[in-house]
Design an enzyme around this catalytic site. Sequence first.
Site, PDB file in Angstrom:
ATOM      1  N   GLY A 235       0.834  -1.198   0.000  1.00 28.30           N
ATOM      2  CA  GLY A 235       0.000   0.000   0.000  1.00 28.30           C
ATOM      3  C   GLY A 235       0.864   1.240   0.000  1.00 28.30           C
ATOM      4  O   GLY A 235       2.016   1.211  -0.449  1.00 28.30           O
ATOM      5  N   SER A 236       0.333   2.321   0.522  1.00 30.32           N
ATOM      6  CA  SER A 236       1.049   3.600   0.482  1.00 30.32           C
ATOM      7  C   SER A 236       2.166   3.630   1.524  1.00 30.32           C
ATOM      8  O   SER A 236       2.162   2.850   2.488  1.00 30.32           O
ATOM      9  CB  SER A 236       0.071   4.733   0.767  1.00 30.32           C
ATOM     10  OG  SER A 236      -0.399   4.610   2.096  1.00 30.32           O
ATOM     11  N   SER A 237       3.090   4.566   1.353  1.00 27.46           N
ATOM     12  CA  SER A 237       4.141   4.740   2.355  1.00 27.46           C
ATOM     13  C   SER A 237       3.518   5.136   3.697  1.00 27.46           C
ATOM     14  O   SER A 237       4.014   4.726   4.753  1.00 27.46           O
ATOM     15  CB  SER A 237       5.141   5.805   1.895  1.00 27.46           C
ATOM     16  OG  SER A 237       5.767   5.394   0.705  1.00 27.46           O
ATOM     17  N   GLY A 240       2.480   2.083   5.471  1.00 22.92           N
ATOM     18  CA  GLY A 240       3.662   1.389   5.997  1.00 22.92           C
ATOM     19  C   GLY A 240       4.191   2.053   7.255  1.00 22.92           C
ATOM     20  O   GLY A 240       4.600   1.384   8.210  1.00 22.92           O
ATOM     21  N   GLU A 257       5.711  -3.435   1.060  1.00 27.43           N
ATOM     22  CA  GLU A 257       5.834  -3.111  -0.362  1.00 27.43           C
ATOM     23  C   GLU A 257       4.997  -1.852  -0.556  1.00 27.43           C
ATOM     24  O   GLU A 257       3.780  -1.923  -0.663  1.00 27.43           O
ATOM     25  CB  GLU A 257       5.301  -4.305  -1.169  1.00 27.43           C
ATOM     26  CG  GLU A 257       6.021  -4.477  -2.477  1.00 27.43           C
ATOM     27  CD  GLU A 257       5.366  -3.682  -3.567  1.00 27.43           C
ATOM     28  OE1 GLU A 257       5.809  -2.531  -3.787  1.00 27.43           O
ATOM     29  OE2 GLU A 257       4.412  -4.186  -4.169  1.00 27.43           O
ATOM     30  N   CYS A 291       2.338   0.371  -8.561  1.00 29.27           N
ATOM     31  CA  CYS A 291       3.371   0.957  -7.702  1.00 29.27           C
ATOM     32  C   CYS A 291       4.652   1.137  -8.507  1.00 29.27           C
ATOM     33  O   CYS A 291       5.511   1.927  -8.140  1.00 29.27           O
ATOM     34  CB  CYS A 291       3.584   0.127  -6.456  1.00 29.27           C
ATOM     35  SG  CYS A 291       3.975  -1.565  -6.795  1.00 29.27           S
TER      36      CYS A 291
HETATM   37  C1  UN1 Z   1       2.178  -3.336  -7.740  1.00 29.30           C
HETATM   38  O1  UN1 Z   1       1.924  -2.397  -8.499  1.00 29.30           O
HETATM   39  O2  UN1 Z   1       1.778  -3.319  -6.549  1.00 29.30           O
HETATM   40  O3  UN1 Z   1       6.152  -5.071 -11.819  1.00 29.30           O
HETATM   41  C2  UN1 Z   1       2.871  -4.573  -8.163  1.00 29.30           C
HETATM   42  C3  UN1 Z   1       4.941  -4.875 -11.963  1.00 29.30           C
HETATM   43  C4  UN1 Z   1       3.995  -5.968 -11.544  1.00 29.30           C
HETATM   44  C5  UN1 Z   1       3.688  -5.886 -10.088  1.00 29.30           C
HETATM   45  C6  UN1 Z   1       3.308  -4.536  -9.589  1.00 29.30           C
HETATM   46  N1  UN1 Z   1       4.591  -7.247 -11.846  1.00 29.30           N
HETATM   47  O4  UN1 Z   1       4.497  -3.850 -12.437  1.00 29.30           O
END
Ligand code: UN1
Length: 502
Positions: A235-237, A240, A257, A291
């Site tokens: 999710g967002s920073s 986290g 992540e 992300c």
């Molecule tokens: C995400 O956006 O949370 O590398 C994961 C990528 C994908 C996974 C993204 N395999 O863009």
Amino acid sequence: MGNTAAQARKLLADFGNTVPLEAGDLAVHSPIDGARLANLRSSTPTEVEATVAAAQAAFLAWRMVPAPRRGELVRRFGEALRRHKVELAELVTIESGKIRTEALGEVQEMIDICDFAVGLSRQLYGLTIASERPRHRLMETWHPLGVCGVITAFNFPVAVWAWNTALALVCGDAVVWKPSEKTPLTALACHALLATVADELPEAPAGLSAVLPGGSAVGTALTDNPEVALLSATGSSAMGRAVAPRVAARFGRCLLELGGNNGMIVTPTADLDLALRAIVFAAAGTAGQRCTSLRRLFVHESVAPVLLPRLVHAYASLVVGDPRRDGVLIGPLIDAAAFAAHQSALLAASADGGRIHGGESVSVQGAVGGFYVRPALVEMPRQTSLVSQETFAPILYVMTYRELVAAIELHNAVPQGLASAIFTSDLREMELFLSACGSDCGIANVNIGTSGAEIGGAFGGEKASGGGREAGSDAWKSYMRRATNTINYSRELPLAQGVTFF
Ligand code: UN1
């Protein structure tokens, strides 16, 4: 294109979902047309506790099942995903707004991690280490860890759970999943599929995998539960930052992540045809809601006059619309809040002296309740504080540079450190970017974009991107505990470091 709610309900029934869809407080909408898909009941704190307790009991049995048999469960789940790939992808499209090819890619990513995990289930190896003492042996053993809590985001509603679950299961852990409150239906579908497969494997205990729909209260309950040995949160920073100290306070383990603010450098020797395609996919694909989406572009001033007009032209040709439709490349933003964030970022960019191409909202026939925008390119005079923030929308800030070292410095001068890329045909430039004084990200690519990583590598980032690593390479080690064993097969008792005693 049909009624999103009716399609979602039919798909869920086909997956064997038994959770009532009209039972409560958690309204789920399709970003395609804003239609209400369901009203789920949010899990209560008591349910969270009971579910984690059941998962802990399941873990105690599962940890003693031989790892290759645990792999058999994941193998069968991968097979089930192959059989239901198209239907699951359809549900992903309806609930998250991804275009079809990307939704299919997301399910493929689940299948890939299952395959990876099956192979891993016959490895999970530790080291044998030279001992300083005669007739002694040092070794490392990896043991199952416990209950793994998984919190996922709307943008990869199923793949990120699969990265965690496939590894956790072969590692001997139980999994409790809190999906995004925006995408709980795809989670119910995945859960139903895994439950069916688990029912058919005698060694798989009840409660090994569970799903808990709900909002942040469910996430907090998982975060604070002392029986959740590993909390893997995407999710967002800001999320986290809230979660990490709470898990640390109970000496739990975290795998974070978080957000990215991913940059690409295009140097004078870059193959501009390749760079153009990579930029468009990375920045505009998934409507900028990965992300790993490309958010900052540093173009050498000698190639900017060629590349920028081509980019503006390519952006203008992108088809924005209902993601279920052939030819559409840009689906909707997830909701009204995402649209508001997009609007205010563009306003701020313009106040900072940015020159905006695109970014206007697009009305899509038959989808009045959806929020659709044309991806935006914003020529920025410099990297302002706005550019340092992650806006989860298709906005690409473009800046020019003269010296590569200065561009790398600017590239690294943001809080996040997830994905990065350089386009170059110059070996020295490439190696500099990949070196210790190059990109500070967890992912650094050459002549491909920032998004769309394969599962074989470890996935994750540094700094405000969280530091966690998921998926391939040795990311499995986060899901296990390591024991160092010293074995004495002599008839003496020599102490280490030459210490003498009793
Ligand atoms: C995400 O956006 O949370 O590398 C994961 C990528 C994908 C996974 C993204 N395999 O863009």
